[in-house]
Motif scaffolding. Structure first.
Motif, PDB file in Angstrom:
ATOM      1  N   PRO A 243      17.108  31.333  -9.347  1.00 51.48           N
ATOM      2  CA  PRO A 243      18.291  30.556  -9.758  1.00 51.48           C
ATOM      3  C   PRO A 243      19.288  30.364  -8.617  1.00 51.48           C
ATOM      4  N   GLN A 244      20.284  29.517  -8.869  1.00 52.92           N
ATOM      5  CA  GLN A 244      21.227  29.095  -7.834  1.00 52.92           C
ATOM      6  C   GLN A 244      22.189  30.197  -7.383  1.00 52.92           C
ATOM      7  N   ASN A 245      22.331  31.267  -8.163  1.00 47.89           N
ATOM      8  CA  ASN A 245      23.324  32.291  -7.817  1.00 47.89           C
ATOM      9  C   ASN A 245      22.799  33.336  -6.837  1.00 47.89           C
ATOM     10  N   TYR A 246      21.662  33.089  -6.192  1.00 47.84           N
ATOM     11  CA  TYR A 246      21.099  34.010  -5.211  1.00 47.84           C
ATOM     12  C   TYR A 246      20.851  33.283  -3.885  1.00 47.84           C
ATOM     13  N   PRO A 247      20.833  34.021  -2.766  1.00 50.25           N
ATOM     14  CA  PRO A 247      20.573  33.381  -1.466  1.00 50.25           C
ATOM     15  C   PRO A 247      19.240  32.643  -1.414  1.00 50.25           C
ATOM     16  N   GLY A 248      18.252  33.145  -2.145  1.00 48.87           N
ATOM     17  CA  GLY A 248      16.925  32.537  -2.129  1.00 48.87           C
ATOM     18  C   GLY A 248      16.743  31.456  -3.173  1.00 48.87           C
ATOM     19  N   ALA A 249      17.814  30.830  -3.599  1.00 47.10           N
ATOM     20  CA  ALA A 249      17.750  29.807  -4.653  1.00 47.10           C
ATOM     21  C   ALA A 249      16.667  28.781  -4.350  1.00 47.10           C
ATOM     22  N   GLY A 250      15.814  28.565  -5.340  1.00 48.03           N
ATOM     23  CA  GLY A 250      14.739  27.591  -5.201  1.00 48.03           C
ATOM     24  C   GLY A 250      13.430  28.181  -4.733  1.00 48.03           C
ATOM     25  N   ARG A 251      13.449  29.390  -4.164  1.00 52.31           N
ATOM     26  CA  ARG A 251      12.214  30.022  -3.705  1.00 52.31           C
ATOM     27  C   ARG A 251      11.310  30.371  -4.889  1.00 52.31           C
TER      28      ARG A 251
END
Length: 414
Positions: A243-251
């Protein structure tokens, strides 16, 4: 979508977890009027259990600040020896003012513990590290939660895991001894095999504990799930985007919360009974047993996301194609040939009651490494030990560790 739903649920439960924690303290505190009424301890225990069932579990710390080496207490400092995008190589540096003890420690063997990248954090091996520090200089791989790796970092495959291990071995030098626990037995064997094939130095010893070298032998529920479902099934059903609330958003990842659900589903009755016993311990005021429960589940409930590419590679290579034992595994185009290992001494360790890596799966490495003389290979089974018992608890301390310690010492004589 499933990951977003999980995050929404977590956010909704967070206030209830805080409320339950505060209420438990309110009914437990000796100066609180709520703690004086009948049944107050039972109400407090109920709120405490609710708090633990709804709270978020963050990555634990090793918290190894001192150990006993011989008859002297030694200070331990955790350091980062090398940082990679998906892993930190940690060193546990020991300090003492005792000159004789310092000289002895400097002569002790160096050990690289390769922790699993299979759901739990490397702190699951806290007791392994603490025990090893009595007689060794210790390093450990601390794998990074994939959701915390920036999305612009490259993908992480099983081949990358092998390359990371090779890089760590090269960094630590030819006197290093490698211990792999569970999942990493396969990529570690591949890493050392490729080093040998290329004519590079290999570790002095290699200890492989409870891992799926040959997952065809004594298959467990874990093995059966991997073989009964297609790789497409795994990709479509368990892979999610961060999800968007983490640095890896989209991974793309295999989320920790799905892994935790799978862990729990393997032994639901055991976990239900453990939580009920914890509730009773709180009512009885058995603080030691309650604290033991907290420590275990603080670790057990803290999970990380695995990179999707790595997870799917592992399912296909290790559990479906059995590429290592079939001699068909290539890493960056190079064939993995365990028979090329000549000088590294090998110890395989299995638990008699292991329900994750079945009997004989780890011992298969003995046959694969045909180039190692028989006199430099050994297999040890820990009687009465399950999967976790070979690297933590009484059986680890009393049986597995002495075998590993003596094996490493035998091939590291100065």
């Amino acid at each position: 979508m499933l990951y977003q739903l999980y995050e929404t649920q977590r956010a909704l439960l967070s206030p209830f977890a805080e409320f339950a924690s505060a209420s438990s303290k309110l009914y437990r505190h000796p100066l609180s009027p709520f703690g004086q009424g009948p049944g107050a301890q039972r109400v407090s225990a109920g709120f405490d259990l609710m708090h633990r069932l709804t709270k978020e579990y963050e990555k634990p710390q090793f918290n190894i600040t001192n150990i006993q080496v011989g008859d002297i207490e030694v200070v331990v400092q955790q350091q980062v020896a090398l940082a990679k995008p998906f892993c930190k190589l940690l060193r546990f540096k020991r300090y003492t003012d005792d000159a004789q003890q310092l000289t002895r420690m400097r002569k002790q063997p160096s050990v690289l513990v390769v922790a699993p990248l299979s759901g739990h954090h490397s702190t699951l091996l806290r007791e392994t590290v603490r025990t090893l520090l009595r007689d060794h200089k210790v390093y450990i791989t601390d794998w990074v939660d994939a959701r915390m790796v920036p999305a612009d970092a490259e993908a992480f495959h099983l081949d990358d895991y092998v390359r990371y291990v090779q890089e760590f071995i090269r960094l630590l030098g030819p006197d290093i001894n490698v211990i792999s626990v569970c999942q990493p037995t396969v990529p570690v064997l591949a890493a050392v095999s490729l080093l040998a094939s290329a004519g590079e130095f290999t570790p002095r010893t290699m200890t492989m504990m409870g891992g799926p070298i040959d997952a065809r032998r004594s298959p467990t529920a874990v093995n059966n799930l991997a073989t009964n479902k297609s790789i497409e099934w795994f990709e479509h059903n368990v892979i999610q985007r961060v999800p968007q609330n983490y640095p890896g958003a989209g991974r793309r990842v295999y989320p920790g919360f799905l892994q935790h659900t799978g862990f729990t589903a393997m032994n639901p009755d055991r976990h239900l009974n453990a939580h009920y016993d914890y509730f009773l311990d709180l009512i009885r005021g058995d603080d030691d047993s309650a604290e033991s429960h907290r420590q275990f589940y603080d670790e057990y409930n803290a999970v990380l996301d695995m990179p999707a590419e790595y997870y799917l590679d592992t399912i296909k290579t290790v559990f479906q194609d059995f590429a290592l034992v079939n001699g068909t595994w290539r890493v960056a185009g190079e064939l993995v040939r365990p028979q090329d290992i000549k000088s590294t001494a090998m110890l395989t360790v299995e638990g008699e009651l292991d329900d994750i890596s079945g009997s004989g799966q780890t011992a298969a490495a003995i046959e694969l490494c045909a180039g190692i003389p028989k006199t430099r290979k050994r297999h040890y089974e820990v009687a009465g030990a399950g999967h976790y018992g070979i690297f933590s608890g009484r059986r680890w301390r009393d049986f597995a560790y002495p075998e590993i310690r003596d094996f490493i010492a035998k091939y590291n004589k100065q």
